[in-house]
Write an enzyme that holds these catalytic residues in place. Structure first.
Site, PDB file in Angstrom:
ATOM      1  N   HIS A 183     -14.269  -4.953   8.037  1.00 39.43           N
ATOM      2  CA  HIS A 183     -13.635  -4.308   6.880  1.00 39.43           C
ATOM      3  C   HIS A 183     -13.690  -5.190   5.637  1.00 39.43           C
ATOM      4  CE1 HIS A 183     -12.161  -1.287   9.621  1.00 39.43           C
ATOM      5  NE2 HIS A 183     -11.451  -2.169  10.286  1.00 39.43           N
ATOM      6  N   LYS A 206       0.821  -1.219   0.000  1.00 34.05           N
ATOM      7  CA  LYS A 206       0.000   0.000   0.000  1.00 34.05           C
ATOM      8  C   LYS A 206       0.856   1.271   0.000  1.00 34.05           C
ATOM      9  CE  LYS A 206      -3.734  -2.219   2.602  1.00 34.05           C
ATOM     10  NZ  LYS A 206      -4.679  -2.732   1.627  1.00 34.05           N
ATOM     11  N   GLU A 218      -3.102   6.591   8.479  1.00 39.80           N
ATOM     12  CA  GLU A 218      -4.015   7.288   7.585  1.00 39.80           C
ATOM     13  C   GLU A 218      -5.078   7.972   8.425  1.00 39.80           C
ATOM     14  OE1 GLU A 218      -4.446   4.818   3.568  1.00 39.80           O
ATOM     15  OE2 GLU A 218      -6.348   4.932   4.644  1.00 39.80           O
ATOM     16  N   ARG A 276      -6.105  -8.004  -9.767  1.00 38.67           N
ATOM     17  CA  ARG A 276      -6.688  -9.327 -10.060  1.00 38.67           C
ATOM     18  C   ARG A 276      -8.174  -9.143 -10.322  1.00 38.67           C
ATOM     19  NH1 ARG A 276      -9.580  -9.736  -5.205  1.00 38.67           N
ATOM     20  NH2 ARG A 276      -8.520  -8.759  -3.456  1.00 38.67           N
TER      21      ARG A 276
HETATM   22  P1  ADP Z   1      -7.671  -4.326   2.356  1.00 37.92           P
HETATM   23  O1  ADP Z   1      -6.379  -4.507   1.620  1.00 37.92           O
HETATM   24  O2  ADP Z   1      -7.731  -5.104   3.605  1.00 37.92           O
HETATM   25  O3  ADP Z   1      -8.842  -4.498   1.452  1.00 37.92           O
HETATM   26  P2  ADP Z   1      -8.272  -1.453   2.282  1.00 37.92           P
HETATM   27  O4  ADP Z   1      -7.269  -0.357   2.376  1.00 37.92           O
HETATM   28  O5  ADP Z   1      -8.860  -1.685   0.947  1.00 37.92           O
HETATM   29  O6  ADP Z   1      -7.621  -2.799   2.839  1.00 37.92           O
HETATM   30  O7  ADP Z   1      -9.431  -1.166   3.337  1.00 37.92           O
HETATM   31  C1  ADP Z   1     -10.456  -2.095   3.622  1.00 37.92           C
HETATM   32  C2  ADP Z   1     -11.649  -1.377   4.235  1.00 37.92           C
HETATM   33  O8  ADP Z   1     -11.272  -0.672   5.443  1.00 37.92           O
HETATM   34  C3  ADP Z   1     -12.263  -0.303   3.362  1.00 37.92           C
HETATM   35  O9  ADP Z   1     -13.186  -0.839   2.463  1.00 37.92           O
HETATM   36  C4  ADP Z   1     -12.921   0.601   4.388  1.00 37.92           C
HETATM   37  O10 ADP Z   1     -14.133   0.056   4.853  1.00 37.92           O
HETATM   38  C5  ADP Z   1     -11.942   0.569   5.546  1.00 37.92           C
HETATM   39  N1  ADP Z   1     -10.976   1.690   5.449  1.00 37.92           N
HETATM   40  C6  ADP Z   1      -9.762   1.649   4.880  1.00 37.92           C
HETATM   41  N2  ADP Z   1      -9.126   2.844   4.971  1.00 37.92           N
HETATM   42  C7  ADP Z   1      -9.964   3.680   5.615  1.00 37.92           C
HETATM   43  C8  ADP Z   1      -9.878   5.070   6.039  1.00 37.92           C
HETATM   44  N3  ADP Z   1      -8.803   5.805   5.827  1.00 37.92           N
HETATM   45  N4  ADP Z   1     -10.947   5.592   6.688  1.00 37.92           N
HETATM   46  C9  ADP Z   1     -12.050   4.837   6.944  1.00 37.92           C
HETATM   47  N5  ADP Z   1     -12.175   3.542   6.584  1.00 37.92           N
HETATM   48  C10 ADP Z   1     -11.158   2.951   5.933  1.00 37.92           C
HETATM   49  P1  ADP Z   2     -12.206  -8.371  -2.869  1.00 34.44           P
HETATM   50  O1  ADP Z   2     -11.043  -7.499  -2.461  1.00 34.44           O
HETATM   51  O2  ADP Z   2     -12.045  -9.105  -4.137  1.00 34.44           O
HETATM   52  O3  ADP Z   2     -13.476  -7.666  -2.789  1.00 34.44           O
HETATM   53  P2  ADP Z   2     -11.691  -9.807  -0.429  1.00 34.44           P
HETATM   54  O4  ADP Z   2     -11.089  -8.598   0.191  1.00 34.44           O
HETATM   55  O5  ADP Z   2     -12.719 -10.567   0.359  1.00 34.44           O
HETATM   56  O6  ADP Z   2     -12.361  -9.500  -1.801  1.00 34.44           O
HETATM   57  O7  ADP Z   2     -10.490 -10.773  -0.824  1.00 34.44           O
HETATM   58  C1  ADP Z   2     -10.686 -11.886  -1.678  1.00 34.44           C
HETATM   59  C2  ADP Z   2      -9.967 -13.081  -1.165  1.00 34.44           C
HETATM   60  O8  ADP Z   2      -8.578 -12.888  -1.167  1.00 34.44           O
HETATM   61  C3  ADP Z   2     -10.326 -13.457   0.242  1.00 34.44           C
HETATM   62  O9  ADP Z   2     -10.321 -14.852   0.321  1.00 34.44           O
HETATM   63  C4  ADP Z   2      -9.205 -12.850   1.069  1.00 34.44           C
HETATM   64  O10 ADP Z   2      -9.039 -13.544   2.271  1.00 34.44           O
HETATM   65  C5  ADP Z   2      -8.042 -13.012   0.129  1.00 34.44           C
HETATM   66  N1  ADP Z   2      -7.021 -11.962   0.233  1.00 34.44           N
HETATM   67  C6  ADP Z   2      -7.082 -10.723  -0.273  1.00 34.44           C
HETATM   68  N2  ADP Z   2      -5.941 -10.048  -0.063  1.00 34.44           N
HETATM   69  C7  ADP Z   2      -5.112 -10.886   0.613  1.00 34.44           C
HETATM   70  C8  ADP Z   2      -3.779 -10.791   1.109  1.00 34.44           C
HETATM   71  N3  ADP Z   2      -3.033  -9.709   0.948  1.00 34.44           N
HETATM   72  N4  ADP Z   2      -3.277 -11.852   1.760  1.00 34.44           N
HETATM   73  C9  ADP Z   2      -4.003 -12.972   1.917  1.00 34.44           C
HETATM   74  N5  ADP Z   2      -5.261 -13.123   1.441  1.00 34.44           N
HETATM   75  C10 ADP Z   2      -5.813 -12.110   0.804  1.00 34.44           C
HETATM   76 MG    MG Z   3      -9.248  -3.393  -0.166  1.00 38.48          MG
END
Ligand code: ADP
Ligand code: ADP
Ligand code: MG
Length: 501
Positions: free
Chosen positions: A237, A118, A202, A294
């Protein structure tokens, strides 16, 4: 340009089956891989060939990159589709696949690398004028320095793992008092879950919506966006309900977000299908969160509103073809919703509830799509993601897509395990959802497990109430003291139940 004739799907469950279906339609041969837990799985049955990799745990089966590459060589496979999760965002795997002369259906290893972290992703997009959530630009290790940065940004803040994914490795900190303990937890969580303890800070956006843009790029430098997906209904989340288009975006903001997403893709020379995630505040300001390099779990809602099969496009791109459409050729047709059917208990903190599917009957009918990988009598293994299915509806507008989804949820029959279906129905009927006025904190703000307690459906309750009212009317005609008191007794249990809703 190389024609792809045979693809190995390096995945399992619903996504493996969904990919196999598209490949069959374009006359590509398919190879499934599986673990001992998945011997009877549908993706194994539906593929032209299937190879057992090893015992159930993913690190002894679905994550064995080298073994998967060997299988490809043995079976003359042209390309690997990684699906989502598992090896899909593993740059080293993509590199090894390419070196073995096999096509990786996805972006270049370099794009995966930049966007997989990130912090490096944020740094990569700075030249492209993409709005970012206020925060630190580098990994931060010193607690005092981090605390000072947090003060500057202003509480509440979010400590995030740079290598995080799947909603893991994130800690909200409300005030300076909790900072130190939360930071320590975040670092140790990131180290154990991702093997990388780098964290950054953040601003926590209050009232956030998660809105993401689907993009497609080819190897000739053409990139288009396929509009947005609203994914704000989340637990831990992680998304549970998604829709396209979003109920709140105006055409102007949609276009701005689309262009920003294309900028992010250009920043890492992206090709293939990808998703650029944004967090959107209550004034509809949007900020880049991360890019997923992906196919996304919720990609079907985009397919429904655009009429484009993303898996087929991925294959065409991987063969070296130019995109067959331009931005101006794309438009939104109707509205689509997806609910994720997880083997989880919404009455018990959404904890996994795995076991046997005692009965399992899919909904059908107009505008309903079910992407799943199970049949009646099968076990949901404990080793993998507990998602059973994705239930998708498509209709002319949002209201009709919601009505259709509620109908489909009622038609879905799953017994033997708890699922998220009842919870999703509750959300879809809630005023906050129907009005479009919701954010990622829907569960905190509007949900307690007791709303799901009644085993009766509302229709059943309505019917029962109507029946009771009819008896009451008939009895009234007799108009004796005695029957009046009986009526009271007959009606009251239903009335009581009704009051719970
Ligand atoms: P991941 O790699 O786990 O998907 P993301 O950065 O996409 O991580 O964040 C996952 C979720 O966490 C977001 O969909 C949102 O609901 C919450 N989130 C992430 N960053 C923020 C932020 N700066 N403020 C509020 N909610 C956040
Ligand atoms: P999407 O981001 O496609 O909406 P998810 O956040 O639920 O969906 O992630 C899709 C799948 O990939 C889940 O099974 C989640 O556990 C896995 N996944 C996503 N990012 C990672 C990561 N960085 N490490 C391990 N598993 C991950
Ligand atoms: Mg995400």
């Amino acid at each position: 340009m190389k024609k792809i004739n045979k693809v190995l799907i390096a995945n399992r469950g619903e996504i493996a089956l969904r990919i196999i279906r598209s490949l069959k339609e374009i006359d590509v041969k398919t190879v499934a891989i599986y673990s001992e837990a998945d011997r009877k799985a549908l993706h194994v049955r539906e593929a032209d060939e299937a190879v057992l990799l090893g015992p159930p745990p993913s690190n002894q089966s679905y994550l064995l990159g080298d073994k998967i590459i060997e299988v490809c060589k043995d079976l003359n496979v042209d390309a690997i589709h990684p699906g989502y999760g598992f090896l899909s965002e593993n740059a080293n795997f993509a590199r090894k696949v390419n070196s073995a002369g096999i096509i990786f259906i996805g972006p270049s290893p370099e794009s995966i690398e930049v966007m997989g972290d990130k912090i490096s992703a944020k740094n990569a997009v700075t030249k492209f004028d993409i709005p970012l959530v206020p925060g630190t630009k580098d990994a931060i290790t010193d607690v005092d320095e981090a605390k000072k940065k947090a003060e500057d940004i202003g509480y509440p803040i979010l400590i995030k793992a740079s290598a995080g994914g799947g909603g893991k490795g994130m800690r909200i900190v409300e005030s300076a008092d909790d900072f130190e303990s939360q930071m320590k937890l975040a670092v140790s969580e990131a180290t154990s879950a991702f093997g990388d303890g780098s964290v950054f800070i953040e601003k926590f956006i209050t009232s956030p919506r998660h809105i993401e843009i689907q993009i497609l790029g080819d190897t000739h430098g053409n990139i288009v966006h396929l509009f947005e997906r609203e994914c704000s209904i989340q637990r831990r989340h992680q998304k549970v309900i998604e829709e396209a288009p979003s109920a709140v975006l105006t055409p102007e903001i949609r276009e701005k977000m689309g262009q920003a997403a294309i900028g992010v893709a250009k920043a890492c020379n992206y090709f293939g299908a990808g998703t650029v995630e944004f967090i959107v505040d209550d004034k509809l300001n949007f900020y880049f969160l991360e890019m997923n390099t992906r196919l996304q779990v919720e990609h079907p809602v985009t397919e429904m509103i655009t009429g484009i099969d993303l898996v087929k496009e991925q294959v065409r791109i991987a063969e070296g073809n130019e995109l067959p459409f331009k931005q101006e050729d794309l438009s939104i047709n109707g509205h689509s919703l997806e609910v994720r059917v997880y083997a989880e208990d919404p009455k018990n903190n959404f904890l996994p509830d795995i076991g046997k599917l005692k009965s399992y009957r899919r909904p059908q009918g107009p505008g309903v799509r079910v992407d799943d990988g199970f049949e009646e009598g099968m076990d949901i293994p404990i080793y993998y993601d507990p998602m059973i299915a994705k239930l998708v509806t498509h209709a002319a507008d949002r209201e009709k897509a919601i009505e259709r989804m509620i109908r489909a949820i009622d038609e879905y029959n799953i017994t033997g395990i708890e699922t998220t279906l009842g919870f999703c129905k509750y959300v879809l009927k809630h005023e906050a959802f129907t009005s479009g006025n919701f954010d990622t904190k829907f569960i905190d703000n509007h949900y307690t497990p007791d709303v799901l307690e009644s085993k009766l459906t509302e229709e059943e309750i309505e019917l029962a109430s109507a029946f009771a009212a009819q008896i009451m009317n008939e009895n009234k005609k007799k108009s004796t003291e005695q029957t009046a008191s009986q009526n009271g007794n007959a009606v009251s249990p239903w009335r009581k139940r009704n009051r719970q809703f």
